[in-house]
Design a protein around this motif. Structure first.
Motif, mmCIF file in Angstrom:
data_model
loop_
_atom_site.group_PDB
_atom_site.id
_atom_site.type_symbol
_atom_site.label_atom_id
_atom_site.label_comp_id
_atom_site.label_asym_id
_atom_site.label_seq_id
_atom_site.Cartn_x
_atom_site.Cartn_y
_atom_site.Cartn_z
ATOM 1 N N LEU A 40 -53.982 -21.570 33.005
ATOM 2 C CA LEU A 40 -52.732 -20.793 33.005
ATOM 3 C C LEU A 40 -53.074 -19.420 32.443
ATOM 4 O O LEU A 40 -53.561 -19.315 31.309
ATOM 5 N N SER A 82 -46.045 -17.785 40.289
ATOM 6 C CA SER A 82 -47.422 -18.106 39.931
ATOM 7 C C SER A 82 -48.281 -18.081 41.182
ATOM 8 O O SER A 82 -47.784 -18.192 42.302
ATOM 9 N N LEU A 112 -44.848 -25.714 32.550
ATOM 10 C CA LEU A 112 -45.536 -24.437 32.271
ATOM 11 C C LEU A 112 -44.543 -23.294 32.048
ATOM 12 O O LEU A 112 -44.672 -22.542 31.085
ATOM 13 N N ALA A 120 -51.673 -19.960 37.807
ATOM 14 C CA ALA A 120 -51.511 -21.350 37.379
ATOM 15 C C ALA A 120 -52.243 -22.211 38.395
ATOM 16 O O ALA A 120 -51.786 -22.401 39.516
#
Lengths: 993, 993
Positions: A315, A489, A442, A473
């Motif tokens: 991440l 992401s 997340l 991610a």
């Protein structure tokens, strides 16, 4: 490239980016921000993109044109982008390229610099942009203006044109910059600069300017009364400029300043309110002109594409440059929360690493399980007897429960709860895929991150330390799709700014470190820090010097770069004539350079750290050297001006500095301090010599506030006073006391080492506390504009740590007697309580148990030193096994008498039983012993002999007999015992009592 | 092209021309001129080329954003070229092309507009530049600033950016102009415009602004005291802006205005003085940077190349656009002086033609002789007797003389002077070639030209109406080489501006007319005028209208073009609701359009005249129509505002308009006029009805000064008063009198036709004359700020031409009695003398002989009407043969008694001789007759019977006998006769007396 060419290019550049090209304002302003094209247009929902030049007037900054790059006037190029276009920093960097600044040749860095304009009710977060150490731009995300939260947020880019042109032209002074047509900046502006400085510092009539201010303010209100926004705003600007000149003229004291600011803020808020109302009434016309951008829909998670075995999770939260402290804070939070969150989500992993640079917060998880562990879930149903008939057949209730739980009746089980059987349903829930779970958690992880100051920047309304511009991610080779703060992401990270922040596509999570390395990005903060330390040490050693330890500075520098390249710069030895403290303060405060020392002496070098690998460091080194030269030139200017007079000669100027309206000028305060110091010396038992030094130091302790150096570098107050005192021929002890009286300046700072130093420091704080409380300026809520909390804490610390046994109330009374107003007992009580609260907090911070602190303060609050002694001693005592016995010894008699507030007369002749009589004798002995002791040890020694008599007494004697006389006489005896600790500690407050 | 694009292009353009690109000032200014980059930098010898935008604030011009092109704020683009680069107009026109303005599609004209800024002590000569009738630029050659003559002169070019952008974008209103980035001018500025108008006109606190003014002024002086030029200048600008707001707020009276201006002028001069001193002290640094241009040497005349027989001479003085009046004036001077100068130079010629356009003054001489006629020159030498020995041999003296004269002794001759012989030398001097002579006299001819206002522009220091940019001087096919005003003569003339003023090389003088024709230039002014008249008439006829005669307008328009192209424009009929006078005044004053009338009514058309032949007139027509529309919109704005109230309601505002400090407000004056009108009505024998109308008219006569229309178009004072009176329900007679009381407004104007009108007019003038003389404001030298000469002349004209027999002294006394101060007899005498001087001048202007005027005024000066009657009658009489006889009749007795001031007693009984007795009887008859007459006819009739008795008397009687009694008795008789004309005319002043 001429000055005018730079302006023309910026106009052309920003016009090409869809900006309105606006004009400088026709009222003197202290910043381009004050042009209505910024301060009003940022309000409300309408889009606004604008660029313009603004001549900026800051009277206080005038140096008569003698400083190479600091004048009281300079040109800003101001850009407002509202709303944030998503890549404003990149556009800005592109504009530098349009000016011919090659980012591969210059060290361009973003250094946290938040902005606040109290007079405009405005603030924002952002950076200074440095080019080779030189601040060339102020970059801010506007959060509030006119007291209103901004929505959308505006991006404000303020170029310092002179600084940029100097670099482009390679000149060392404003004066020599080419403006255009063969004419220099100095040709057109130097005379005017010198004249304005003279006017602002020496010539302007204070009386007339104050009248002007009042008239401008009255006309602002007049215009507001007629709902004329722009005319009112113009007058607010005129107020502001007039205030600035008054300030430069030295006519504004601390409190007056606050009052002027409040007046301007009120006006600004009214203007902003009026403007917003007006735009609303007009239907926000510019809003209609703007098209709405379509959001890209988010792809759903497709678990089938994700790895089936443990894989790495990456991440990366890509941001604009995080402030150094925020970076550490965020990494710490990620370290704390990530494992917890994964565990809570039933995802197993091998380990979690958290890394970070100013532009990225990175979490790497190794061997993350591909899915959650399965989970058994049990649900309690109806009582078993209701669910099953006698024959064991399920009833309607059982069927209903089973259906609701999605299980068959056969699968129902029974469990006992509190002695009764219930039906339960057991369900095994299959763990979801890690991808699905991560897509949920997340974004929640990111959302959990907190910062001291956070900001909004786009329509998502999310607040973060700085804007998030990308998110990587990856679980294995697959993207975990989610959206946070309007960013989706993906697998694309970005490279180093000096290389143009190229997009880098990651094939999988494990490819990250290689990719970073290829881009010359050191993601590991500790590695960066080590690299800086060793590079710097090497450079320092090359000139036989060393870098003094300064962990906060090292940490900050570490967090200003993604790839550190240290370089050694030099400065002219002539500046070594300035006090070392000044040179170091300038380096650290303004430039984040490491000083280079040898044998405690500063060498004419410094170490700066550039961001990125550079082929040629000469340009960058020269740039940094120029910046420092200008800074030192400034310092030398002040130093020369200041040392032209004796320190004492600055005293009269203190009379023009208001300390507080009703408390008089700073000079009045100084006069009080001289007297108060004398009283305190007596109370604290100082010698006569110490007293004399303290009185002289008090006389001079604030004089440096009127020196230019301290006006410029407030952090040097006391330091300069001390230096200047020595140069003025004062005794070294006096100079030392002047320095010390400000100590401690912050938590963890040194305390005064000399008695005169601490006496002056105490007097200063006590005068402020008593005086400001008396005029009703005590701190409220979170607001403590006069720093009284810190003053009280300092007071407490000095007294207790330096072992000064002083009665607060006596000291306060002495201070009150010197004030130009009556202070009531009530008010004195309030200050006292306030200081004791600080004392309590401080003792708690030292780690003492709150019960022991309270036990101590109940008796010794008036004397912080004794409080500390007592609580320390008491803390020792509570650790001893004997303490429990002694506490019981005390608690048994004292508890029983607690409910009788009045003291009964004790008639020894009525004590007839032996146990009573024995206790009576023991009490008499204790009373006698008590009279000769004054500490906890003593108290314990007093209590110890009572243990046995008390035990016997309670074993054999019933206190609460019917007969009143006997009962009260026994209570009287116990009351005498209960009173023994009085004046030392209040044992009733100790836990276990 | 966006507004911002225009600015960016102008910056780029002028930067390319070597200009510094400067920034707008950060103080509110009324013109870009006030930026120090103009008003200070134009001072002194240093070169300075600069261009910048300036936001210009003119509170008075605010229209709440309702006028399409007049706002209280607008943007100028200001250029200063110092020194004049030689072709500034051409560079300017090039800049228009850079903005995409094709000079072949637009009518670009230069219309005289001189500039004066009293508050800055500055003035210059130049033009408005018109594009399609719209003023887009002000172009000025700065002659003075801060009270200093400028050397070198600066060229100031001030673009009106909005006007230009409107044309470029084809929009009809500021509001709709695109500024940039999809945002309009109205989007960014309309609200602020409305608010500023409200503030300036309605909200600003007069009291506070006056305080601000005083504080600004005090700080300006404070700064000047410390020799801080720019800070002082900033405060002067703040004074100026504050004054402008006060003015818009209606708080400034006429006299106060003058006082404020004087205060600002004083400050400006001090600032300028200080600035110059400062630059001098600095050694004029920018001067050193400038390279000195080398002058091209002038070729000598080579007579051998010139024609040997008579040839044509062409002199063309090529200038920048001359003001219309200057062009006529210069042509007249050339017509007068050229033949005289040639003749004096002994050059013969056939004829001289003088022609001219705004850009050229042309002299064509036909058949000019190739050389001067030869000349014999005689020089007187020594006496002949000294030059020649007795034998006739020449002496040393003769040789010496001959040698000195360059002749041989043999050629000496003798001549007699006053009876004595002298030696003389005779020399025949061969005439020089015409070329050589012309090279001398042509520059002198040009230098002789005088103008009402002339200007300098380059280092030559020559003053001319406008800069001379080329000179063609051809004799036959050869250039006569000379230099004037830094320009060398040649053979290159220039073509029409719309064609880019191409250089045109002339092969010889005779080729000129063909070349001009080929360029579409009509050099002959009369031909241009005829062409305009016929084109206009035709256009008017096309809409069944006609152009009213207006010779001055026709002449002016003729001199605004080199090739006239008339076009018919239209305006919205709605504007015909406005008074016709207003519409016509606007057309003529602002636009030089011809109105189109039909049966005395204005049609919604106008005729404009463009310069040059155009393929397509539509753009130009539309442009002109837009301009007029904006002007009419303005007029309608005023008219609507004004007619919202009754005329009488404007009266209170007159109390805020100071007439003169000690004489009170205009309202005070009005109150006086009402009373004075009553007295004058009685003195002039008006009817009661007339008196009543006059009193009412006096009450209202100044009310329109407070109306917006008159504030804007002063020429409409009286006209609007009259119109508004009718609309307010006043009697038509009252309205008429209000209109008439200003008549005559100038020489040749109508006189009041109604008695009330003239009574108010008389009262107004008498009040001003007596009042202003009484407070010492009589005209001095050429200065007559209150127009008292014109007032006195008007007074005289009305009284005499309208046959009002009124005693000036009685009228003055009546006026004096109403004034708020004592007026002494002396002062009344001074006013009286002043008016009589005007009366005398006027009678002389009417063509009466000065002796007859003086003869009349000696007796009738107090009554202008009678003066005119008398002088007219006397003038008739002197033409008659009999007059000489009658004059002699009178002169013989009156001359003899002139030296006896006292009157002798007459004893008839002592008259013994018959001639005496006869004369005595005749005298008695004459005396009797005299009592019943009061004019010249009567006087002549009185004198006629005396002719014969007087002749006889002088034939037969000797007056001056020895015996005193007899002598004095005879003188007494003659004195009675000499006294007869007294009270009618003073015949002793008549020529021939």
């Amino acid at each position: 490239m001429d000055f005018q060419e730079v302006i023309m290019r910026l106009n052309r550049f920003w016009a090409g980016k869809g900006c309105l090209i606006w004009q400088p304002y026709n009222v003197q302003v202290g910043a381009g921000t004050m042009n209505p094209a910024t301060v009003l247009r940022v309000l409300g929902p309408e889009p606004w993109h604008v660029g313009y030049v603004e001549l900026t007037i800051r009277p206080q900054d005038g140096r008569y044109g003698e400083n190479p790059n600091r004048w009281q006037q300079f040109y800003q190029y101001q850009v407002i982008l509202k709303p944030d276009p998503g890549n404003p920093l990149e556009i800005y960097l592109e504009s530098l390229e349009a000016l011919g600044i090659n980012p591969r040749e210059h060290d361009i860095r973003l250094v946290e610099d938040n902005w606040e304009a109290p007079a405009l009710g405005a603030w924002g977060l952002g950076w200074e942009v440095w080019m080779d150490g030189q601040e060339i731009t102020q970059y801010t995300y506007f959060q509030q203006a006119g007291g209103f939260d901004l929505d959308p947020v505006s991006v404000e880019i303020t170029y310092g044109l002179e600084r940029i042109v100097m670099v482009l032209q390679g000149v060392r002074d404003f004066v020599h910059m080419g403006w255009g047509a063969g004419i220099t900046y100095g040709d057109v502006l130097l005379r005017s600069e010198v004249e304005h400085c003279n006017y602002n510092f020496e010539t302007a009539s204070v009386e007339r300017l104050m009248q002007l201010y009042d008239l401008f303010e009255a006309e602002a209100k007049n215009a507001l009364g007629a709902v004329l926004i722009i005319p009112a705003h113009d007058y607010v600007l005129k107020c502001s400029h007039t205030f600035n000149v008054l300030d430069a003229r030295g006519a504004i004291g601390v409190t007056e300043r606050a009052r002027y600011f409040a007046r301007m803020r009120d006006l600004s808020r009214e203007v902003a309110t009026g403007y917003l109302a007006q735009r609303k009434k007009m239907g926000f016309p510019l809003l209609k002109k703007a098209a709405n951008a379509q959001a890209r829909p988010l792809a759903p998670v497709d678990p089938s594409r994700f790895p089936r075995k443990p894989a790495s999770l990456l991440l990366e939260i890509g941001t604009e440059e995080l402030p150094a402290a925020d970076l550490d804070f965020a990494m710490q939070q990620l370290r704390d929360k990530t494992p917890q969150m994964l565990t809570d989500a039933r995802l197993s992993f091998e380990d979690v690493r958290v890394l970070g640079t100013p532009r990225r917060l990175t979490v790497c998880v190794r061997r993350l399980s591909p899915a959650q562990a399965d989970e058994e879930r049990l649900t309690k149903g109806p009582p078993a007897e209701a669910a099953f008939a006698k024959q064991g057949q399920p009833t309607k209730a059982a069927f209903g429960f089973a259906k609701a739980q999605g299980v068959s009746v056969e699968d129902l089980q029974t469990r006992e709860y509190e002695g009764k059987n219930y039906v339960v349903a057991m369900k095994t829930e299959r763990g979801r895929s890690a991808a699905e779970v991560l897509a949920d958690i997340l974004p929640r992880l990111i959302a959990l991150l907190k910062f001291t100051k956070s900001m909004r920047w786009n329509r998502s309304g999310v607040a973060f330390s700085r804007p998030i511009r990308w998110i990587v991610a990856l679980l294995g080779d697959q993207v975990i799709p989610f959206e946070f703060a309007g960013v989706q992401s993906g697998r694309i990270t970005r490279g180093l700014r000096p290389r143009g922040s190229p997009d880098i596509k990651l094939s999988d999570a494990d490819a990250y470190f290689e990719a970073m390395k290829a881009q010359s990005i050191v993601v590991d903060a500790e590695a960066r820090q080590d690299s800086i330390a060793s590079q710097s040490a090497k450079l320092a050693a090359s000139v036989s010097g060393r870098i003094p330890d300064d962990p906060p500075l090292l940490r900050e520098v570490t967090h200003l770069v993604e790839w550190p390249t240290a370089l050694l710069g030099e400065f002219d030895e002539q500046y070594l004539e300035l006090p070392q403290e000044v040179l170091v303060a300038v380096m650290k405060k303004h430039q984040r350079y490491f000083p280079v020392m040898k044998d405690g002496q500063l060498l004419p070098y410094f170490v700066a750290v550039a961001n990125g690998p550079f082929e040629n460091l000469d340009v960058i080194r020269r740039g940094n050297e120029e910046v420092l030269r200008a800074r030192y030139s400034d310092a030398a200017f002040f130093y020369k001006a200041d040392t032209g007079r004796k320190l004492e000669d600055f005293l009269p100027r203190l009379d023009t500095l208001t300390f507080q309206d009703r408390l008089g000028s700073v000079l009045d305060k100084v006069t009080r301090l001289e007297k108060l110091v004398s009283s305190l010396a007596q109370l604290a038992g100082a010698t006569d010599a110490e007293r004399q030094v303290a009185v002289r130091a008090a006389h001079l302790c604030k004089a440096d506030l009127a020196t230019q150096m301290v006006v410029e570098l407030t952090s040097l107050q006391g330091v300069m006073g001390s230096q200047y005192a020595l140069l003025s021929g004062e005794e070294p002890e006096v100079a030392q006391a002047i320095y010390e009286h400000y100590l401690p300046r912050s938590a963890g700072d040194d305390l005064p080492q000399t008695v005169p130093g601490l006496l002056v420091g105490l007097a200063d704080r006590i005068d402020s506390l008593v005086g400001l409380f008396a005029v009703g300026l005590s701190p409220t809520g979170s607001a403590d504009p006069y720093g009284l909390r810190r003053a009280a804490l300092g007071l407490v610390q000095i007294l207790s740590e330096r072992g000064i046994s002083l009665s607060l109330s006596e000291a306060f009374r002495a201070a009150a007697a010197l004030l130009p107003l009556e202070v009531s007992e009530d008010e004195l009580g309030t200050v006292h309580d306030f200081v004791v609260q600080r004392l309590r907090g401080w003792l708690l911070d030292l780690g003492y148990r709150y019960d022991l602190v309270d036990a101590t303060l109940a008796e010794r609050a008036d004397n912080p030193y004794q409080s500390l002694e007592m609580v320390r001693s008491l803390s020792d005592w509570v650790e001893r096994p004997e303490f429990a016995v002694l506490l019981t010894t005390y608690s048994r008699p004292s508890r029983i008498v607690r409910e009788y507030p009045t003291e009964f007369p004790l008639h020894p002749e009525m004590l007839t039983e032996s146990a009573e009589r024995e206790l009576y004798r023991a009490m008499l002995g204790a009373q006698k012993q008590r009279a000769s002791i004054n500490d906890v040890d003593g108290l314990m020694a007093v209590l110890r002999p009572l243990t046995q008599p008390i035990d016997t007494f309670f074993d054999q004697v019933f206190v609460m007999v019917e007969e009143q006389a006997v009962r009260e006489n026994r209570l009287a005896l116990l009351q005498r015992i209960a009173a023994l600790p009085r004046g030392i500690v209040d044992l009733t407050k100790v836990l276990g009592y």
